[in-house]
Design a protein around this motif. Structure first.
Motif, PDB file in Angstrom:
ATOM      1  N   VAL A  48      47.215  44.195  41.672  1.00 17.86           N
ATOM      2  CA  VAL A  48      46.738  43.207  42.646  1.00 17.86           C
ATOM      3  C   VAL A  48      46.292  41.937  41.934  1.00 17.86           C
ATOM      4  O   VAL A  48      46.610  40.819  42.361  1.00 17.86           O
ATOM      5  CB  VAL A  48      45.583  43.797  43.484  1.00 17.86           C
ATOM      6  N   VAL A  49      45.594  42.101  40.830  1.00 16.74           N
ATOM      7  CA  VAL A  49      45.145  40.925  40.071  1.00 16.74           C
ATOM      8  C   VAL A  49      46.353  40.154  39.529  1.00 16.74           C
ATOM      9  O   VAL A  49      46.379  38.916  39.545  1.00 16.74           O
ATOM     10  CB  VAL A  49      44.182  41.343  38.940  1.00 16.74           C
ATOM     11  N   ILE A  57      46.102  32.286  43.060  1.00 19.00           N
ATOM     12  CA  ILE A  57      44.861  32.516  43.810  1.00 19.00           C
ATOM     13  C   ILE A  57      43.679  32.537  42.851  1.00 19.00           C
ATOM     14  O   ILE A  57      43.670  33.308  41.893  1.00 19.00           O
ATOM     15  CB  ILE A  57      44.950  33.835  44.604  1.00 19.00           C
ATOM     16  N   GLU A  58      42.696  31.700  43.109  1.00 20.23           N
ATOM     17  CA  GLU A  58      41.578  31.508  42.183  1.00 20.23           C
ATOM     18  C   GLU A  58      40.345  32.333  42.520  1.00 20.23           C
ATOM     19  O   GLU A  58      39.454  32.474  41.683  1.00 20.23           O
ATOM     20  CB  GLU A  58      41.162  30.034  42.170  1.00 20.23           C
ATOM     21  N   LYS A  59      40.259  32.835  43.763  1.00 22.73           N
ATOM     22  CA  LYS A  59      39.039  33.502  44.197  1.00 22.73           C
ATOM     23  C   LYS A  59      39.383  34.708  45.060  1.00 22.73           C
ATOM     24  O   LYS A  59      40.400  34.709  45.759  1.00 22.73           O
ATOM     25  CB  LYS A  59      38.170  32.533  45.024  1.00 22.73           C
ATOM     26  N   THR A  60      38.522  35.721  45.004  1.00 18.94           N
ATOM     27  CA  THR A  60      38.692  36.862  45.887  1.00 18.94           C
ATOM     28  C   THR A  60      37.333  37.314  46.395  1.00 18.94           C
ATOM     29  O   THR A  60      36.295  37.022  45.800  1.00 18.94           O
ATOM     30  CB  THR A  60      39.431  38.020  45.185  1.00 18.94           C
ATOM     31  N   LEU A  70      36.758  45.585  39.909  1.00 20.63           N
ATOM     32  CA  LEU A  70      35.952  44.756  39.006  1.00 20.63           C
ATOM     33  C   LEU A  70      36.488  44.804  37.577  1.00 20.63           C
ATOM     34  O   LEU A  70      36.568  43.769  36.895  1.00 20.63           O
ATOM     35  CB  LEU A  70      34.490  45.207  39.057  1.00 20.63           C
ATOM     36  N   ASN A  71      36.874  45.969  37.122  1.00 21.86           N
ATOM     37  CA  ASN A  71      37.439  46.074  35.775  1.00 21.86           C
ATOM     38  C   ASN A  71      38.766  45.324  35.662  1.00 21.86           C
ATOM     39  O   ASN A  71      39.048  44.698  34.639  1.00 21.86           O
ATOM     40  CB  ASN A  71      37.603  47.538  35.384  1.00 21.86           C
ATOM     41  N   ALA A  72      39.573  45.391  36.730  1.00 27.65           N
ATOM     42  CA  ALA A  72      40.853  44.683  36.707  1.00 27.65           C
ATOM     43  C   ALA A  72      40.659  43.170  36.688  1.00 27.65           C
ATOM     44  O   ALA A  72      41.488  42.434  36.149  1.00 27.65           O
ATOM     45  CB  ALA A  72      41.692  45.087  37.917  1.00 27.65           C
ATOM     46  N   LEU A  73      39.560  42.700  37.273  1.00 22.23           N
ATOM     47  CA  LEU A  73      39.294  41.268  37.359  1.00 22.23           C
ATOM     48  C   LEU A  73      38.711  40.687  36.066  1.00 22.23           C
ATOM     49  O   LEU A  73      38.634  39.471  35.911  1.00 22.23           O
ATOM     50  CB  LEU A  73      38.339  40.984  38.522  1.00 22.23           C
ATOM     51  N   ARG A  74      38.310  41.548  35.145  1.00 23.69           N
ATOM     52  CA  ARG A  74      37.746  41.052  33.882  1.00 23.69           C
ATOM     53  C   ARG A  74      38.718  40.095  33.188  1.00 23.69           C
ATOM     54  O   ARG A  74      39.892  40.415  32.995  1.00 23.69           O
ATOM     55  CB  ARG A  74      37.469  42.224  32.934  1.00 23.69           C
ATOM     56  N   GLY A  75      38.210  38.931  32.829  1.00 28.49           N
ATOM     57  CA  GLY A  75      39.015  37.986  32.062  1.00 28.49           C
ATOM     58  C   GLY A  75      40.153  37.338  32.808  1.00 28.49           C
ATOM     59  O   GLY A  75      40.961  36.628  32.212  1.00 28.49           O
ATOM     60  N   SER A  76      40.226  37.544  34.118  1.00 23.10           N
ATOM     61  CA  SER A  76      41.342  37.010  34.903  1.00 23.10           C
ATOM     62  C   SER A  76      41.149  35.544  35.271  1.00 23.10           C
ATOM     63  O   SER A  76      42.110  34.861  35.636  1.00 23.10           O
ATOM     64  CB  SER A  76      41.512  37.818  36.192  1.00 23.10           C
TER      65      SER A  76
END
Length: 342
Positions: A48-49, A57-60, A70-76
């Protein structure tokens, strides 16, 4: 020898041009997308990230602190609005230590890798059984964030249009008596902390419930002339009118300096006959995205910069059958339901 070298250069240049043409350069878009997870067939959060990144897409918005997401979003580089679940509010309101533990578990481990824009204390719980818990949790959370030097993270809650007892014309916007009794304290908190009020805005619902009096072009941002005049103000679209109804309602509570995020808006692509087609959904969401990224205010608040989030990423098959399952921009296989980011 020279001819051979020149031919090699031509081949290399041709290959380079072909590769360049195949690379899709996606510019970041100042729009958010809600990441709902009520489906038993949704892709892994890491995919998904990647999808968000491909689309710019800059925000979710996460409705609860899902560790996989949350772990997938790290450093994205993708900023996050993070929700506290409604059912957790009574326990958190009863114990500042519980709020400390919630923050230590769900936010602090990710601070080096994720920008949290807002923590939302409940989703559409005012008015209702959980409403009395909202302000105590907001206050506890703010106190802890201040003590830890984390007050760049804003604390808020999310309202639905049902909090408005009056909304037409926009200048008559006012909260219901039941909502007002809770919101007085909440709005004063938001004013003091310079935090936004999060509102869910759905022109679709107004149009579907009263298509005789609510014009489709007014609901879809496609009207070319003012549809509603309210004193000196002219409204070309229902979205602006709905947002200004919230501004008017806040004015009536004596609070005029709180800005808003539109934490949800969207249009279903199926589930309600001719009111819900992929074409209508595409038109609304593209125009909503253009409206948000224009950085324009509303007729009542022309200086207001409103952040916006499309609901939702996926069609979710564990939601109630019909319209509720069909707000997604993408199918669970990550194919678009209709083109928006292209």
């Amino acid at each position: 020898m020279m001819g051979s070298f020149r031919q090699t250069l031509i081949v290399v240049a041709t290959i380079a041009a072909a590769i360049h043409n195949q690379i899709q350069i996606v510019e970041a878009i100042d729009i958010g997308v809600c990441y709902g997870m009520l489906g038993d067939n949704l892709p892994p959060a890491t995919d998904v990230v990647k999808l968000y990144k491909r689309c710019g897409i800059e925000k979710t918005r996460l409705f609860d602190p899902n560790p996989e997401a949350l772990n997938a979003l790290r450093g994205s580089g993708i900023s996050v609005i993070l929700g506290i679940r409604n059912e957790d509010l009574p326990n958190l309101a009863a114990s500042p230590d519980a709020v400390t533990a919630w923050l230590a578990t769900n936010v602090e481990p990710y601070l080096d890798d994720i920008e949290f824009l807002v923590i939302t204390v409940g989703n559409e719980v005012i008015p209702g059984n959980y409403a009395k818990n909202v302000l105590p949790v907001m206050q506890s959370l703010q106190k802890i964030l201040d003590a830890k030097g984390l007050n760049a993270i804003k604390v808020s809650t999310v309202l639905s249009g049902k909090t408005l007892g009056s909304s037409y014309p926009p200048s008559s916007g006012a909260f219901t008596l039941e909502a007002s009794s809770t919101l007085k304290g909440v709005l004063n908190f938001l004013s003091q902390t310079q935090s936004p009020l999060l509102i869910n805005v759905y022109p679709y619902l107004a149009y579907a419930s009263d298509p005789v009096n609510v014009r489709l072009d007014y609901a879809q941002f496609t009207a070319t002339e003012p549809i509603v005049r309210d004193g000196d103000l002219s409204y070309y679209n229902l979205f602006d009118a709905m947002v200004d109804s919230f501004f008017s309602a806040m004015d009536k509570e004596g609070v005029s300096d709180v800005y808003v995020f539109v934490s949800e808006s969207g249009w279903p692509s199926a589930g309600n006959g001719d009111f819900t087609t992929p074409q209508l959904a595409a038109t609304y969401n593209k125009n909503f995205m253009n409206r948000i990224t224009s950085n324009k205010g509303t007729p009542k608040r022309p200086e207001a910069h409103i952040q916006g989030f499309i609901f939702a990423t996926f069609n979710e098959n564990q939601k109630p059958a019909g319209v509720e399952q069909n707000f997604g921009l993408f199918y669970p296989n990550m194919e678009p339901v209709y083109p928006v980011f292209s």
